[in-house]
Write an enzyme that holds these catalytic residues in place. Structure first.
Site, PDB file in Angstrom:
ATOM      1  N   GLU A 135      29.622  36.183  43.754  1.00  0.00           N
ATOM      2  CA  GLU A 135      29.551  35.981  45.190  1.00  0.00           C
ATOM      3  C   GLU A 135      28.907  37.171  45.903  1.00  0.00           C
ATOM      4  O   GLU A 135      28.137  36.984  46.837  1.00  0.00           O
ATOM      5  CB  GLU A 135      30.962  35.733  45.737  1.00  0.00           C
ATOM      6  CG  GLU A 135      30.896  35.143  47.109  1.00  0.00           C
ATOM      7  CD  GLU A 135      32.177  34.453  47.507  1.00  0.00           C
ATOM      8  OE1 GLU A 135      33.161  34.549  46.769  1.00  0.00           O
ATOM      9  OE2 GLU A 135      32.162  33.826  48.576  1.00  0.00           O
ATOM     10  N   ASP A 136      29.237  38.372  45.459  1.00  0.00           N
ATOM     11  CA  ASP A 136      28.851  39.541  46.262  1.00  0.00           C
ATOM     12  C   ASP A 136      27.752  40.407  45.655  1.00  0.00           C
ATOM     13  O   ASP A 136      27.402  41.440  46.231  1.00  0.00           O
ATOM     14  CB  ASP A 136      30.086  40.443  46.501  1.00  0.00           C
ATOM     15  CG  ASP A 136      31.180  39.709  47.263  1.00  0.00           C
ATOM     16  OD1 ASP A 136      30.843  38.719  47.938  1.00  0.00           O
ATOM     17  OD2 ASP A 136      32.345  40.124  47.173  1.00  0.00           O
TER      18      ASP A 136
END
Ligand code: MN
Length: 490
Positions: free
Chosen positions: A75-76
């Site tokens: 996600e990051d």
């Protein structure tokens, strides 16, 4: 959390080969998160390391621990699922994917436009995500616990939001998995942010009372130890202190009377086998006077989450009320660590079943998980399944509803939009004049169902009236209405 500490911890539990894999995962995560910082100012990687550390502590298998280190990478960071799949087990990739999906799902809920027409669908996806592999939920619990442990670095509104969501969603999830220790940690931390004054007040009250009762317990303790010694029953005896949040809940139930709470401290006796549990129960009842309504046999009929123990409350000759909990070491471990404990006992069996894509065999007492997995498999295969039915197994007495900006709220079944309005804020509740559910107007008598998105329309001229009470389920809302009426009447 430092890399060297977590590695040291892993060495105590995993083979050299597994530790090496784990070290590789830490390297990858450190590189991927390089330059990112937590709100505390620490390097971001301290968070996934702390999550992995919790998972090791809870006794999870190596794949889950590795997925814990990598849980925020997709996600990051620039890392992809393919990258992870190339480096590690297929299982690790599946777990990281599951955690990412759960995260996305929740973000999506905040975006009303993309979310509104898909309400049911999101619930289905959520159930599939947690049903495919329950280890995903356990990683999420570790993630949430560490975020709560570092909540002091976030702004007030975020603290409130995260704390409330933890208390309403994550703590009950931990409870469903019988992860008692984690549930208590989540509850205590959340409650201390949601109602800091009450938390401090109760903590102090409890301390005062514990001081007074520890003397009387000492004599009971000595008495029991002597008798068990004479009966030659090997055992371990310790005291269990009630958590602040469970005291708070009980006080609300018993109308705020702390003297009505017998189980501030319970004495816990741990023995070797089930028969001894009953033998000890008999012994206690021969020494003290049991209160018949408070004898509970959760060994022959375990709680829905698999919890097993004998409970009894007795009156001592000095007229002190003491609660006992009697269980085996395995039952105790299971009560504290729940599903995570069964990974410890059946790790090989479980991971085999998972990696073969089969539905894992769950302890029979965790039937709801197998149910969930069966349903998830059918949903994945495109079959029609009554998700509402399933929800009943999971949270039998709750509905989950959303505010227009996607915040999730848990309410008792049978709640009305007015309950919801009061849950948001008493100023919104007392000025409510109409409600929109999923964009349509409904009456005050509407009963909320899971997935509803509720908009409350308010007008300052509106005042609560007595009729309102018949539409309310939640005690707090009822109390607010009553006090408003009283105030307006004066
Ligand atoms: Mn995280």
């Amino acid at each position: 959390m430092k890399k060297s500490q977590v590695l040291e911890q892993a060495k105590g539990q995993f083979s050299a080969k597994q530790v090496k894999q784990f070290e590789r995962a830490i390297e990858i995560a450190s590189k991927a998160h390089a330059g990112q910082k937590r709100a505390s100012g620490e390097p971001y990687v301290t968070h996934p390391l702390a999550v992995a550390s919790l998972l090791i502590d809870w006794g999870l298998d190596i794949d889950t621990v590795i997925a814990g280190v990598l849980h925020d990478t997709i996600e990051d960071t620039n890392l992809t699922l393919e990258d992870i799949e190339r480096e590690f087990d297929h299982d690790v990739a599946l777990l990281v994917d599951g955690v990412t999906k759960l995260g996305k799902l929740r973000k999506g809920m905040r975006d009303i436009n993309s979310y509104l027409p898909k309400t049911k669908d999101n619930l289905t996806k959520f159930l599939i995500a947690i049903g495919e592999d329950v280890r995903v939920v356990i990683i999420k619990l570790a993630d949430r616990l560490h975020n709560l442990q570092t909540l002091q670095f976030l702004p007030h509104d975020k603290q409130q939001k995260i704390a409330r969501e933890s208390l309403e969603i994550f703590a009950p999830l931990a409870d469903r998995l019988n992860m008692g220790r984690v549930r208590v940690q989540l509850e205590e931390l959340s409650f201390s942010y949601l109602d800091p004054h009450r938390y401090k007040y109760l903590k102090k009250q409890m301390k005062n009372r514990l001081g007074r009762s520890s003397k009387k317990l000492d004599s009971v303790r000595e008495h029991i130890t002597r008798e068990l010694g004479q009966a030659k029953i090997p055992h371990q005896l310790d005291g269990r202190i009630k958590s602040v949040y469970s005291l708070h809940k009980k006080l609300v139930k018993t109308d705020q009377n702390i003297d009505a709470i017998y189980d501030l401290i319970a004495l816990r006796i741990i023995v070797d086998d089930k028969d001894l549990c009953y033998q000890v129960l008999g012994l206690i009842h021969s020494l003290f006077t049991p209160m018949p309504s408070r004898i509970k046999d959760y060994i022959s009929s375990p709680k829905q989450n698999g919890y097993q123990s004998l409970h009894t409350t007795v009156l001592t000759p000095e007229e002190h009320i003491v609660e006992f909990q009697i269980r085996t070491a395995q039952m105790h471990d299971y009560a504290e660590r729940g599903l995570a404990a069964s990974f410890h006992y059946n790790e090989q069996k479980l991971t085999d079943a998972y990696s073969k894509g089969k539905i894992a065999k769950m302890p029979a007492n965790l039937q709801w998980i197998s149910d969930l997995q069966t349903v998830a498999a059918r949903l994945s295969a495109g079959e029609e399944v009554d998700v509402e039915q399933l929800k009943i197994n999971l949270f039998s007495d709750k509905v989950f509803v959303y505010s227009p900006n996607g915040d999730i709220f848990e309410l008792p079944i049978g709640s009305s939009p007015l309950d919801f309005a009061y849950r948001i804020h008493s100023d919104i509740g007392k000025n409510a004049y109409a409600f929109k559910i999923n964009g349509k107007l409904v009456g005050f008598d509407y009963k909320l169902t899971t997935g509803d998105v509720i908009e409350v329309l308010t007008r300052r001229s509106i005042k609560p009236s007595l009729d309102w009470l018949k539409w309310l389920q939640t005690p707090k809302a009822k109390q607010k209405v009553r006090s408003s009426i009283k105030k307006n009447g004066k």
